[in-house]
Design a protein around this motif. Structure first.
Motif: not given
Length: 364
Positions: A4-15, A42-56
């Protein structure tokens, strides 16, 4: 809370609250375009990051992930995991992400559950001497950007604009229906009720829960709607169904751009910080530290703030922003003076009880 806090924040300053988990889940959604995760540390050239998606996520990709990949050669792939999923993975000894982007409140709870690595701040050269607030550098996380809850109002419905939460609660001088946030959307707004009742900013915590609910009861008859999604306050204001409402900063920007008579009041805004946390047992901590450090460069902090209303934690970044952008950020020099930081330790300890109390109060 997280979605709710970020994933659903359809921030209109970005699309609700974080659940304890007991089994591994694999329903995270890949959002990035990088290579798939390697099977070893040893996967030094790839990084998996979790965030809430969307405009964020879009803003993060443009301002942080892509420039970082270009400079370091480390590809960032993003997934959308709730923290309960990561907790389950950690407890099974198989975290599927190298780095998490979430609120410091969530990280406070994950640290209590022993699911985060302690952060070696000495490995972050952009932290040293940067002036980042102490509360944004807890033992198990690193603050990155700040968002806020505050009030918005219609300037054409009121003879004068509200200047404080006491004005918001003053239904005689500021006539008209209001809207407050439901506990389903985020933290109950006890602080605003206490400020309206005369509690000073620096005396809010520990929150007097009974006094807060007594204060909310005084305004309840004028609350038309307890909003439960981030988009609803703008809808209520736009349709003139309410004259003022609590709102997440940035959510009525489009109304203002359209010339609608709507404005924010930053006095008494409640700030919460999003940041980085490394799940316990994550494979690629070296790359995670590099991304964290990169994100704290003043120019990177400023680039993100231009795309998304997340205030920089690095004060030097504000010097790189225009007055128009600074006016929308909770950590601009002007807005920083009038708001307060939510006490995440208090909320972590009391959230479950307060949310239950709110639900009983709302249903009464």
């Amino acid at each position: 809370m997280e979605g709710n806090r970020i994933g659903r924040r359809t921030v209109l300053r970005t699309a609700g609250a974080l659940a304890a988990a007991t089994a591994v889940t694999s329903c995270g959604t890949l959002m990035g375009t990088g290579d798939s995760r390697g099977s070893s540390g040893g996967g030094k050239k790839r990084l998996i990051v979790s965030n809430s998606g969307g405009a964020y996520n879009d803003a993060l990709t443009k301002a942080i992930y892509e420039p970082f990949a270009k400079e370091t050669g480390i590809t960032v792939t993003t997934v959308n995991y709730q923290s309960a999923q990561v907790i389950a993975q950690v407890r099974q000894g198989r975290p599927q992400v190298d780095l998490m982007d979430n609120t410091l409140l969530i990280f406070q709870k994950m640290a209590r559950l022993d699911c985060l690595e302690a952060v070696d701040h000495d490995r972050l050269k952009n932290v040293k001497g940067a002036g980042i607030a102490e509360n944004q550098l807890p033992e198990h996380a690193v603050g990155k950007n700040v968002w806020a809850s505050l009030m918005a109002y219609r300037t054409d419905s009121l003879k004068r604009g509200p200047k404080s939460w006491a004005d918001f609660w003053n239904t005689h001088s500021f006539v008209g229906p209001r809207s407050l946030q439901s506990a389903e959307a985020d933290l109950p707004e006890l602080e605003f009720a206490l400020l309206a009742d005369g509690v000073p900013l620096d005396k809010l915590y520990p929150l007097d829960v009974d006094r807060a609910f007594a204060s909310m009861s005084r305004i309840r008859g004028d609350v038309k709607k307890f909003w439960n999604t981030g988009a609803l306050p703008a809808v209520l204001l736009g349709r003139k169904e309410v004259v003022m409402t609590t709102v997440w900063a940035g959510r009525v920007d489009e109304l203002i751009k359209q010339g609608m008579p709507v404005a924010y009041q930053w006095n008494g805004a409640r700030r919460l910080t999003n940041g980085w946390g490394i799940p316990k047992g994550a494979d690629n901590t070296d790359a995670a530290y590099k991304l964290i450090d990169f994100s704290l460069r003043p120019e990177v902090q400023a680039a993100f703030a231009k795309l998304y209303p997340g205030g920089p934690v690095v004060p030097a970044a504000t010097k790189l922003l225009s007055d128009d952008v600074l006016a929308t950020l909770p950590t601009s020099p002007q807005n920083l003076k009038t708001g307060f930081d939510a006490d995440v330790a208090w909320w972590d300890k009391n959230l479950e009880v307060v949310t239950k109390h709110w639900q009983e109060w709302a249903d009464a």
